[in-house]
Design an enzyme around this catalytic site. Structure first.
Site, mmCIF file in Angstrom:
data_model
loop_
_atom_site.group_PDB
_atom_site.id
_atom_site.type_symbol
_atom_site.label_atom_id
_atom_site.label_comp_id
_atom_site.label_asym_id
_atom_site.label_seq_id
_atom_site.Cartn_x
_atom_site.Cartn_y
_atom_site.Cartn_z
ATOM 1 N N ASP A 5 102.968 26.281 -31.801
ATOM 2 C CA ASP A 5 102.068 26.939 -30.865
ATOM 3 C C ASP A 5 102.107 26.339 -29.470
ATOM 4 O O ASP A 5 101.818 27.018 -28.486
ATOM 5 C CB ASP A 5 100.614 26.747 -31.352
ATOM 6 C CG ASP A 5 100.168 27.863 -32.256
ATOM 7 O OD1 ASP A 5 100.639 28.990 -32.095
ATOM 8 O OD2 ASP A 5 99.324 27.591 -33.138
HETATM 9 C C1 GLC Z 1 98.538 25.291 -36.246
HETATM 10 C C2 GLC Z 1 98.644 26.785 -36.338
HETATM 11 C C3 GLC Z 1 99.996 27.198 -36.890
HETATM 12 C C4 GLC Z 1 101.122 26.552 -36.129
HETATM 13 C C5 GLC Z 1 100.930 25.070 -36.089
HETATM 14 C C6 GLC Z 1 101.953 24.385 -35.223
HETATM 15 O O1 GLC Z 1 98.507 24.728 -37.512
HETATM 16 O O2 GLC Z 1 97.632 27.311 -37.147
HETATM 17 O O3 GLC Z 1 100.120 28.586 -36.804
HETATM 18 O O4 GLC Z 1 102.341 26.899 -36.733
HETATM 19 O O5 GLC Z 1 99.652 24.777 -35.550
HETATM 20 O O6 GLC Z 1 101.809 24.740 -33.893
#
Ligand code: GLC
Length: 771
Positions: free
Chosen positions: A473
Site C-alpha cells: 500500500d
Molecule cells: C495492509 C493492507 C494490505 C496490504 C498490506 C501491505 O495489511 O491491509 O492490503 O497488502 O498492508 O501494504
C-alpha cells in the site's frame, strides 16, 4: 470434535503452556485462558462479530485495545462507526451492606485480593472473578443477526450470610455521526424505558450517516435505579475507577440532555448462601422505539439466548472439522485447526481498519476456500463488484477507496481458481457480476478482463504500471503519474496467467484461441520480468515515474524488497541459479530475529520515487519490518524451494507466543497472528501493535496445509507433496474435500515420504476424486 483426537489421531494431553506466558490453551485448544490478566504488555483482544456489529473485548471485558480501540463498531456499508467511547463498557458490582465496589472484569476498580481470569473463546469471552465471598462469572457473545451484545452473569454466594448486591452495567456511548457545523451535544439525550427495563441513549440528529444511531442497555433483572449520562454516574469530577454515583445507595435516575451519554442500570441481585442467581444485560444499537422493543423482546428470553449460543458453537464445530492437521508442533496444530480459521473469517467479514480491501478479501477467500467454501464464494462475488469495467480494481469499499492499485486482478485469478479446485463448483465461473462503474460479466469474464487489462497496462520496461501501488500500500508514489511500473505485480500477472493457462488447457482445451492468447501474454510478461525486472543479484521492486529503479542495489535505502524475491520463487520465474540468488539475498539481507523484513535498509529519507513507505518510521508497517503477511509468502517460497527447516524457523518467528516471540514480551494475543512485529531499526523492535486484523492468518493456514503437508486440491483430484522439517518424523491431516473425508498419514521414508490415504499406501502423489 476434539481436534486432537479427531479421526483416530492419538489422544493428546493438554497442550504444553509456553514458558514465561500469562495463560494457556484449554485441552481442546478452543479456548485460551488468561490467568495473569495484567502481565500482557498490551490488551488481549477477542473479536465477536456478525453482519451488523464488530465488538472487541479485551481481557477485562471492556474494549481498550491500546493501539486500536474497536469496541462496538456498527457495520454500515458507508463505513464503520464507533458506538462506544474509548472502550468504556464496564460492569460494576456494589455490596449494599458494606458499600464495596468492584467490577465483574476486575478493571477499572482493580480491587486487591480478587481472584480473576479471562477466557477467550470462538465468538465469545468469559470472565470469572472471586471477591469477598462472591463469585461472578460473565459471558459475552452477540445475537447472531442483530446489532446486540448479550452479557450473561451468574452470581454465586460462597459465604454463609445472605448477600444483597447490585450489578451495574455502565456504557459510555459515542454514537458518532452529526453535522460537522454543530456539536454532537445538540442531539444527545438519554431516557429510561421502565417497560423494557432499559436506559436509552439517543443521537437524534437527522443528518446522521445511518439509521442505527441510538443505543440501549437493557436487563431482565430488577432495576432499582438508573442514569442516562456520564456526569450522573461518574460525577462531574469522578473517574471510572471511583465513580461518585456508586457512593450513594442508588443511582440518580436522571436523564441526560446535551451532554456525554452513558447508560447505566442498578440491578438488584440478592443471593442466599451457596446459591447462584442469574442476570442478563443487553447492549444494543437501534434506530426507532419499535426496533428497540423488537430487539429486546426477541433477544432477552433465555430460550433465544441458549439457541443462539448453541448455534455459534455448532458453526465453529463445522469450521474446525473440515480440515485438521496433526504435526509434531502442537501450537501449529491449534493455530491451524482452530484460531487461524476464526481469524481469517473475521478478516473476510470485517475487512481491515480502513475498509474491506479488494486484495485482502480475495486472499481471505483464498485461505477460507478450504474450510468455509460457502463464505469464500460469497466474498469473491462481493469483491468482484469492485472491479471497474476497464478491468482495473479499486483498493476497497466500506467505505469506498477508489485508489487504483495495480495488483487486484492477480488475486481474482488465484482466489477463483483455488475455490474451483477445492469445490469443483465450475458454476461460479458463470455467475454474472456487475462492474463497479456499469456493465456486468461472468466471473470468468472478470478474470479474463483483469488479465488483459494488466498485460496491456505496461510501461517503458514492458512491466505492469504500478499506479497507486501493488500489494504494498505504501509504495504509492512509484507510479502515481501513471508511468512507474511494479515488478511484483508483473510477477503476480505471470503467476496468475500461468494458473489460468493450466485451467484452460485442462478444463477448456477447445478454447484454442484463448489458450494461445494467454500463453502469449504470459510469455511476454515473463520476458519483461526476467530482463527488466532483474537487478543483477535479485529482482527489483519496480521502476519509478522518473525512470529510476526501486529496490535496486544502487539505492542506498530500500535496496532490496522481499516480495519480488519470494513471488519470483513461488511463480517459478526464479529457477536454478536465480532462485539460489534470490533465496541467498533474502537470507543475507532480509532476515531478522523477528521475521523476514519487507525491505532493507529501512528508509529514513523521503523519496519521491517510492512513496509513503519512505516516511514511515523505520521498522513500522512496510518500512523494514518483519511484516508477518509477507513473511508468510516467504515461508511458502521456502517450502516451494524445499527449504523446510528455514520455513519452520520463519514460521516460529511469525507464530504468536513462540519462543522467538513470547506474548509476554511482544504483546501479541497467543491465539491470533499479528500483522507485523516492529522491525530492528525501531525503538520497540519485536513489539506487536495489534492482532487479528491481517492477511497473515489465511496465508499461515494455507502454508501449513498446502506447503508443509503439501495437500493441494486440483481440478480432478488432489496432490500430496509434503515438505517436512528435518525434525519431524511425520504428520497427519484429515479433511473433507468435495464431500468425502480423507485421512492422510505422511511418514519419512529414506529421502522421501511414505504416504497413506485412508489406510492405503499412495503410489505417486495424486489422489483422484473419483477414486
Ligand atoms: C495492509 C493492507 C494490505 C496490504 C498490506 C501491505 O495489511 O491491509 O492490503 O497488502 O498492508 O501494504
Amino acid at each position: 470434535m476434539d481436534p486432537h483426537t479427531a479421526g483416530g489421531f492419538a489422544t493428546r494431553s493438554p497442550p504444553t503452556p509456553m514458558k514465561n506466558t500469562f495463560g494457556h490453551f484449554s485441552s481442546d485448544g478452543r479456548e485460551y485462558v488468561i490467568t495473569e490478566a495484567t502481565r500482557p504488555p498490551r490488551a488481549q483482544i477477542n473479536f465477536l462479530w456478525n453482519e451488523k456489529l464488530i465488538s472487541g473485548v479485551n481481557q477485562f471485558g471492556s474494549g481498550e485495545g491500546i493501539f486500536n480501540d474497536r469496541t462496538l463498531l456498527y457495520n454500515d456499508p458507508r463505513g464503520r462507526v464507533d458506538a462506544i467511547r474509548d472502550g468504556r463498557r464496564y460492569f460494576y458490582v456494589r455490596d449494599e451492606d458494606t458499600g464495596d465496589v468492584w467490577n465483574t472484569g476486575w478493571f477499572p476498580t482493580k480491587v486487591e485480593g480478587a481472584d480473576y481470569r479471562a477466557t477467550v473463546g470462538l465468538g465469545y469471552s468469559k470472565y470469572d472473578i472471586a471477591y469477598r465471598g462472591v463469585e461472578i462469572g460473565s459471558k459475552v457473545f452477540l445475537a447472531p443477526d442483530e446489532p446486540v451484545e448479550i452479557w450473561e452473569f451468574t452470581v454465586t454466594n460462597t459465604g454463609d450470610a445472605a448477600r444483597k448486591l447490585r450489578v451495574l452495567p455502565y456504557v459510555e456511548w459515542l454514537l458518532l455521526g452529526y453535522p460537522t457545523f454543530s456539536s454532537k451535544y445538540s442531539y444527545y439525550q438519554s431516557t429510561f424505558d421502565p417497560e423494557s427495563r432499559a436506559v436509552l441513549s439517543w443521537n437524534t440528529s437527522d443528518e446522521r450517516p445511518h439509521e442505527r444511531y441510538s443505543g440501549f442497555v437493557a436487563t431482565d433483572g430488577e432495576v432499582k435505579s438508573w442514569c442516562g449520562g456520564r456526569r450522573q454516574f461518574l460525577g462531574p469530577y469522578g473517574t471510572v475507577e471511583r465513580p461518585d454515583g456508586l457512593k450513594a445507595e442508588e443511582l440518580a435516575s436522571e436523564e441526560a440532555w446535551c451532554e456525554d451519554l452513558a447508560g447505566s442500570l442498578s440491578i438488584a441481585v440478592e443471593v442466599a448462601p451457596g446459591e447462584t442467581e442469574k442476570v442478563t444485560v443487553l447492549i444494543g444499537l437501534f434506530s426507532t422505539e419499535e426496533e428497540k422493543d423488537r430487539l429486546i423482546s426477541k433477544i432477552l428470553p433465555a430460550a433465544y439466548r441458549e439457541k443462539a449460543f448453541a448455534g455459534l458453537l455448532a458453526l465453529k464445530d463445522d469450521m474446525i472439522d473440515r480440515v485438521l492437521v496433526d504435526t509434531p508442533d502442537e501450537r501449529m496444530n491449534i493455530l491451524t485447526n482452530i484460531w487461524a480459521k476464526q481469524q481469517t473469517v473475521l478478516c473476510a467479514e470485517f475487512g481491515r481498519d480502513g475498509a474491506r480491501g479488494f486484495r485482502d478479501t480475495l486472499q481471505d477467500a483464498w485461505g477460507m476456500a478450504v474450510f468455509h467454501p460457502e463464505l469464500a464464494r460469497e466474498k469473491i462475488i462481493e469483491t468482484l463488484r469492485h472491479q471497474c469495467a476497464d478491468g482495473h480494481c479499486i483498493r476497497g469499499w466500506m467505505p469506498l477507496q477508489e485508489h487504483h492499485y495495480s495488483d487486484g486482478p492477480v488475486w481474482i485469478v488465484l482466489a477463483v481458481l483455488a475455490y474451483v479446485k477445492e469445490t469443483g463448483d465450475l458454476g461460479l465461473l458463470d455467475e454474472e457480476v456487475a462492474y463497479l462503474d456499469g456493465g456486468a460479466d461472468t466471473v470468468f469474464g472478470h478474470m479474463l478482463l483483469g488479465m488483459r487489462h494488466l498485460s496491456e497496462d505496461t510501461g517503458d520496461h514492458d512491466l505492469v504500471r504500478a499506479h497507486a501501488g501493488d500489494w504494498n500500500d505504501s509504495l504509492n508514489w512509484m507510479g502515481k503519474n501513471g508511468v512507474g511500473e511494479s515488478v511484483w505485480t508483473s510477477i503476480g500477472l505471470y503467476y496468475a496467467l500461468d494458473v489460468m493457462l493450466d485451467f484452460l488447457c485442462r478444463k477448456r482445451p477447445e478454447e484454442e484461441a484463448l489458450i494461445d492468447e494467454v500463453t502469449r501474454r504470459r510469455d511476454r510478461i515473463r520476458e519483461a520480468v526476467q530482463t527488466k525486472g532483474w537487478d543483477g543479484n535479485w529482482y527489483l521492486a519496480g521502476w519509478s515515474d522518473f525512470g529510476n529503479p526501486v529496490g535496486s542495489e544502487e539505492n542506498r535505502e530500500g535496496s532490496i524488497f522481499l516480495n519480488s524475491q519470494t513471488w519470483a520463487v513461488l511463480a517459478d520465474l526464479a529457477q536454478g541459479e536465480r532462485r539460489d540468488q534470490c533465496l541467498e539475498a533474502i537470507d543475507a539481507r532480509l532476515e531478522s530475529d523477528h521475521g523476514s523484513l519487507t525491505l532493507a535498509p529501512a528508509y529514513t529519507e523521503r523519496d519521491e520515487n517510492v512513496g509513503r513507505v519512505t516516511m514511515l518510521l523505520p521498522g513500522m508497517y512496510e518500512n523494514g519490518t518483519p511484516y508477518c503477511h509477507s513473511t508468510a509468502f516467504k515461508i511458502a517460497a521456502d517450502l516451494h524451494a524445499g527449504r523446510a527447516d528455514k520455513a519452520l524457523e520463519s514460521f516460529h518467528k511469525v507464530m504468536p507466543d513462540s519462543e522467538a516471540h513470547p506474548s509476554a514480551v511482544s504483546g501479541v494475543e497467543p491465539y491470533a497472528y499479528t500483522n507485523q512485529y516492529l522491525g530492528p531499526d525501531n525503538g520497540r523492535a519485536g513489539a506487536s501493535l495489534s492482532g487479528w486484523i491481517t492477511g497473515t492468518a489465511g496465508w499461515m493456514f494455507r502454508v501449513v496445509v498446502e506447503y508443509f503437508l503439501g495437500v493441494r486440491p486440483d481440478y480432478d483430484g488432489f496432490r500430496i507433496r509434503p515438505c517436512l522439517p528435518s525434525t519431524w518424523p511425520g504428520a497427519s491431516l484429515e479433511r473433507t474435500i468435495r464431500g468425502k473425508r480423507y485421512a492422510i498419514r505422511i511418514e519419512r521414508e529414506g529421502e522421501g515420504y511414505a504416504i497413506r490415504v485412508n489406510g492405503r499406501p499412495l503410489e505417486g502423489d495424486f489422489v483422484p476424486y473419483s477414486g
